[in-house]
Design a protein around this motif. Structure first.
Motif, PDB file in Angstrom:
ATOM      1  N   SER A 166       8.930   0.827   3.578  1.00  0.00           N
ATOM      2  CA  SER A 166       8.957  -0.312   4.671  1.00  0.00           C
ATOM      3  C   SER A 166       7.609  -0.103   5.264  1.00  0.00           C
ATOM      4  O   SER A 166       7.442  -0.584   6.313  1.00  0.00           O
ATOM      5  N   ASN A 167       6.834   0.729   4.571  1.00  0.00           N
ATOM      6  CA  ASN A 167       5.614   1.108   5.190  1.00  0.00           C
ATOM      7  C   ASN A 167       4.742  -0.074   5.286  1.00  0.00           C
ATOM      8  O   ASN A 167       4.483  -0.794   4.163  1.00  0.00           O
ATOM      9  N   PRO A 168       4.065  -0.711   6.392  1.00  0.00           N
ATOM     10  CA  PRO A 168       3.462  -2.055   6.359  1.00  0.00           C
ATOM     11  C   PRO A 168       1.999  -1.728   5.226  1.00  0.00           C
ATOM     12  O   PRO A 168       1.324  -2.989   5.174  1.00  0.00           O
ATOM     13  N   LEU A 169       1.751  -0.738   5.275  1.00  0.00           N
ATOM     14  CA  LEU A 169       0.545  -0.529   4.187  1.00  0.00           C
ATOM     15  C   LEU A 169       0.851  -1.761   3.016  1.00  0.00           C
ATOM     16  O   LEU A 169      -0.058  -2.024   2.373  1.00  0.00           O
ATOM     17  N   TYR A 170       2.018  -1.518   2.638  1.00  0.00           N
ATOM     18  CA  TYR A 170       2.476  -2.182   1.358  1.00  0.00           C
ATOM     19  C   TYR A 170       2.787  -3.496   1.534  1.00  0.00           C
ATOM     20  O   TYR A 170       3.231  -4.078   0.584  1.00  0.00           O
ATOM     21  N   PHE A 171       2.908  -4.033   2.584  1.00  0.00           N
ATOM     22  CA  PHE A 171       3.232  -5.383   3.027  1.00  0.00           C
ATOM     23  C   PHE A 171       2.270  -6.443   3.823  1.00  0.00           C
ATOM     24  O   PHE A 171       2.185  -7.506   3.550  1.00  0.00           O
ATOM     25  N   ASP A 172       1.604  -5.862   4.721  1.00  0.00           N
ATOM     26  CA  ASP A 172       0.824  -6.591   5.716  1.00  0.00           C
ATOM     27  C   ASP A 172      -0.740  -6.247   5.682  1.00  0.00           C
ATOM     28  O   ASP A 172      -1.291  -5.085   5.958  1.00  0.00           O
ATOM     29  N   PRO A 173      -1.217  -7.310   5.034  1.00  0.00           N
ATOM     30  CA  PRO A 173      -2.720  -7.257   4.842  1.00  0.00           C
ATOM     31  C   PRO A 173      -3.689  -6.879   6.050  1.00  0.00           C
ATOM     32  O   PRO A 173      -4.672  -6.136   5.833  1.00  0.00           O
ATOM     33  N   GLU A 174      -3.207  -7.495   7.051  1.00  0.00           N
ATOM     34  CA  GLU A 174      -4.051  -7.125   8.427  1.00  0.00           C
ATOM     35  C   GLU A 174      -3.717  -5.676   8.740  1.00  0.00           C
ATOM     36  O   GLU A 174      -4.811  -5.246   9.372  1.00  0.00           O
ATOM     37  N   PHE A 175      -2.612  -5.240   8.706  1.00  0.00           N
ATOM     38  CA  PHE A 175      -2.369  -3.636   8.848  1.00  0.00           C
ATOM     39  C   PHE A 175      -3.308  -2.935   8.142  1.00  0.00           C
ATOM     40  O   PHE A 175      -3.780  -1.965   8.446  1.00  0.00           O
ATOM     41  N   ALA A 176      -3.171  -3.230   6.666  1.00  0.00           N
ATOM     42  CA  ALA A 176      -3.988  -2.402   5.591  1.00  0.00           C
ATOM     43  C   ALA A 176      -5.624  -2.525   6.032  1.00  0.00           C
ATOM     44  O   ALA A 176      -6.208  -1.424   5.954  1.00  0.00           O
ATOM     45  N   SER A 194      -6.934  -2.852   8.850  1.00  0.00           N
ATOM     46  CA  SER A 194      -7.136  -2.038  10.057  1.00  0.00           C
ATOM     47  C   SER A 194      -7.198  -0.628   9.838  1.00  0.00           C
ATOM     48  O   SER A 194      -7.625   0.070  10.583  1.00  0.00           O
ATOM     49  N   ARG A 195      -6.555  -0.436   8.833  1.00  0.00           N
ATOM     50  CA  ARG A 195      -6.504   1.078   8.295  1.00  0.00           C
ATOM     51  C   ARG A 195      -7.664   1.374   7.293  1.00  0.00           C
ATOM     52  O   ARG A 195      -7.885   2.371   6.586  1.00  0.00           O
ATOM     53  N   GLY A 196      -8.805   0.462   6.976  1.00  0.00           N
ATOM     54  CA  GLY A 196      -9.811   0.627   6.364  1.00  0.00           C
ATOM     55  C   GLY A 196      -9.682   0.193   4.790  1.00  0.00           C
ATOM     56  O   GLY A 196     -10.448   0.416   3.985  1.00  0.00           O
ATOM     57  N   TYR A 197      -8.556  -0.453   4.336  1.00  0.00           N
ATOM     58  CA  TYR A 197      -8.224  -1.011   2.838  1.00  0.00           C
ATOM     59  C   TYR A 197      -8.740  -2.518   2.768  1.00  0.00           C
ATOM     60  O   TYR A 197      -8.787  -3.111   3.915  1.00  0.00           O
ATOM     61  N   ALA A 198      -9.098  -2.733   1.583  1.00  0.00           N
ATOM     62  CA  ALA A 198      -9.440  -3.953   1.508  1.00  0.00           C
ATOM     63  C   ALA A 198      -8.276  -5.120   1.545  1.00  0.00           C
ATOM     64  O   ALA A 198      -8.598  -6.409   1.783  1.00  0.00           O
ATOM     65  N   ASP A 199      -7.173  -4.611   1.112  1.00  0.00           N
ATOM     66  CA  ASP A 199      -5.992  -5.444   1.204  1.00  0.00           C
ATOM     67  C   ASP A 199      -4.568  -4.495   1.113  1.00  0.00           C
ATOM     68  O   ASP A 199      -4.991  -3.357   1.363  1.00  0.00           O
ATOM     69  N   ILE A 200      -3.265  -4.906   0.972  1.00  0.00           N
ATOM     70  CA  ILE A 200      -2.291  -4.389   0.932  1.00  0.00           C
ATOM     71  C   ILE A 200      -2.406  -3.059  -0.138  1.00  0.00           C
ATOM     72  O   ILE A 200      -3.247  -3.497  -1.213  1.00  0.00           O
ATOM     73  N   VAL A 201      -1.936  -1.985  -0.149  1.00  0.00           N
ATOM     74  CA  VAL A 201      -2.013  -0.911  -0.902  1.00  0.00           C
ATOM     75  C   VAL A 201      -0.728  -0.687  -1.725  1.00  0.00           C
ATOM     76  O   VAL A 201       0.354  -0.829  -1.079  1.00  0.00           O
ATOM     77  N   ALA A 202      -0.915  -0.436  -2.912  1.00  0.00           N
ATOM     78  CA  ALA A 202       0.356  -0.205  -3.727  1.00  0.00           C
ATOM     79  C   ALA A 202       0.732   1.248  -3.533  1.00  0.00           C
ATOM     80  O   ALA A 202       0.345   2.187  -3.226  1.00  0.00           O
ATOM     81  N   PRO A 203       2.160   1.333  -3.521  1.00  0.00           N
ATOM     82  CA  PRO A 203       2.785   2.542  -3.531  1.00  0.00           C
ATOM     83  C   PRO A 203       2.328   3.532  -4.599  1.00  0.00           C
ATOM     84  O   PRO A 203       1.906   3.057  -5.807  1.00  0.00           O
ATOM     85  N   PRO A 204       1.970   5.050  -4.403  1.00  0.00           N
ATOM     86  CA  PRO A 204       1.158   5.689  -5.560  1.00  0.00           C
ATOM     87  C   PRO A 204       1.734   5.645  -6.693  1.00  0.00           C
ATOM     88  O   PRO A 204       0.798   5.681  -7.649  1.00  0.00           O
ATOM     89  N   ASN A 205       2.897   5.874  -6.987  1.00  0.00           N
ATOM     90  CA  ASN A 205       3.456   5.544  -8.480  1.00  0.00           C
ATOM     91  C   ASN A 205       3.524   4.276  -9.022  1.00  0.00           C
ATOM     92  O   ASN A 205       4.028   4.400 -10.407  1.00  0.00           O
ATOM     93  N   LEU A 233       1.982  -9.624  -4.651  1.00  0.00           N
ATOM     94  CA  LEU A 233       3.146  -9.850  -4.936  1.00  0.00           C
ATOM     95  C   LEU A 233       3.955  -8.642  -5.849  1.00  0.00           C
ATOM     96  O   LEU A 233       5.067  -8.309  -5.628  1.00  0.00           O
ATOM     97  N   MET A 234       3.362  -8.259  -6.821  1.00  0.00           N
ATOM     98  CA  MET A 234       3.626  -6.815  -7.438  1.00  0.00           C
ATOM     99  C   MET A 234       3.863  -5.942  -6.784  1.00  0.00           C
ATOM    100  O   MET A 234       4.951  -5.092  -6.654  1.00  0.00           O
ATOM    101  N   ILE A 235       2.925  -5.525  -5.626  1.00  0.00           N
ATOM    102  CA  ILE A 235       3.137  -4.411  -4.822  1.00  0.00           C
ATOM    103  C   ILE A 235       4.315  -4.707  -3.942  1.00  0.00           C
ATOM    104  O   ILE A 235       4.944  -3.789  -3.508  1.00  0.00           O
ATOM    105  N   ARG A 236       4.356  -5.812  -3.351  1.00  0.00           N
ATOM    106  CA  ARG A 236       5.401  -5.998  -2.349  1.00  0.00           C
ATOM    107  C   ARG A 236       7.027  -6.056  -3.153  1.00  0.00           C
ATOM    108  O   ARG A 236       7.861  -5.290  -2.530  1.00  0.00           O
ATOM    109  N   ARG A 237       7.111  -6.270  -4.292  1.00  0.00           N
ATOM    110  CA  ARG A 237       8.351  -6.228  -5.267  1.00  0.00           C
ATOM    111  C   ARG A 237       8.641  -4.683  -5.380  1.00  0.00           C
ATOM    112  O   ARG A 237       9.612  -4.726  -5.230  1.00  0.00           O
ATOM    113  N   TYR A 238       7.508  -4.124  -5.788  1.00  0.00           N
ATOM    114  CA  TYR A 238       7.929  -2.807  -6.224  1.00  0.00           C
ATOM    115  C   TYR A 238       8.347  -2.167  -5.095  1.00  0.00           C
ATOM    116  O   TYR A 238       9.118  -1.073  -4.991  1.00  0.00           O
TER     117      TYR A 238
END
Length: 167
Positions: free
Chosen positions: A41-51, A53-64, A29-34
């Protein structure tokens, strides 16, 4: 409080001192809100399945994300904020802020590893330098802090060096 050598010396005694505190788990929720707040709009920040599929455990936080949040609790009530939105009782480690104007002076960031939802983050902050400078409008002090954000295993995630200006 005048910005002068006396104030500078009262700040310099804190150079090298480190504080450590847990920011707790970074939630989806913190990641999505930020991400929404900064217009991402990058799906890495919103979609767990997309993340995943790219090798991450879950959605990714924007870098900063971890460097952008200045308060990890519920924050003060509206009556306890200055007109610029900062707390009236602003506290900066090692800086007596009563009677001086405090401003951000820039930040350099180094990203080491992505932060995914569920990562517990610890912040280590160290005052690394303070100097008195002379500008067009008088003297000011530049204080530099290093903030190291690591996961609960100590893996570096983000390192930032921030400048705080006192006028």
């Amino acid at each position: 409080m005048p910005v002068d050598e006396t104030l500078l010396e009262s700040i310099r005694i804190k150079i090298g001192s480190e504080t450590t505190h847990s920011l707790g788990p970074i939630t989806a929720l913190m990641i999505r809100r930020y991400a929404r707040a900064i217009g991402e709009s990058n799906p890495l920040y919103f979609d767990p399945e997309f993340a995943r599929s790219r090798g991450y455990a879950d959605i990714v936080a924007p870098p900063n994300l971890v460097t952008a949040i200045t308060c990890w609790d519920e924050g003060p009530a509206a009556d306890d904020l200055r007109t610029d939105g900062t707390p009236k009782t602003l506290q900066l480690e090692g800086i007596p802020t009563s009677g001086v104007r405090v401003m951000g002076g820039g930040e350099d960031m180094e990203f080491h590893a992505p932060i995914t939802a569920g990562t517990t983050v610890v912040e280590r902050s160290t005052m690394i330098d303070a100097e008195l400078l002379h500008g067009r409008n008088g003297q000011f002090i530049v204080v530099r802090y290093r903030h190291e954000f690591v996961d609960d295993d100590g893996l570096p995630l983000v390192t930032s060096t921030r400048k705080v200006l006192l006028r």
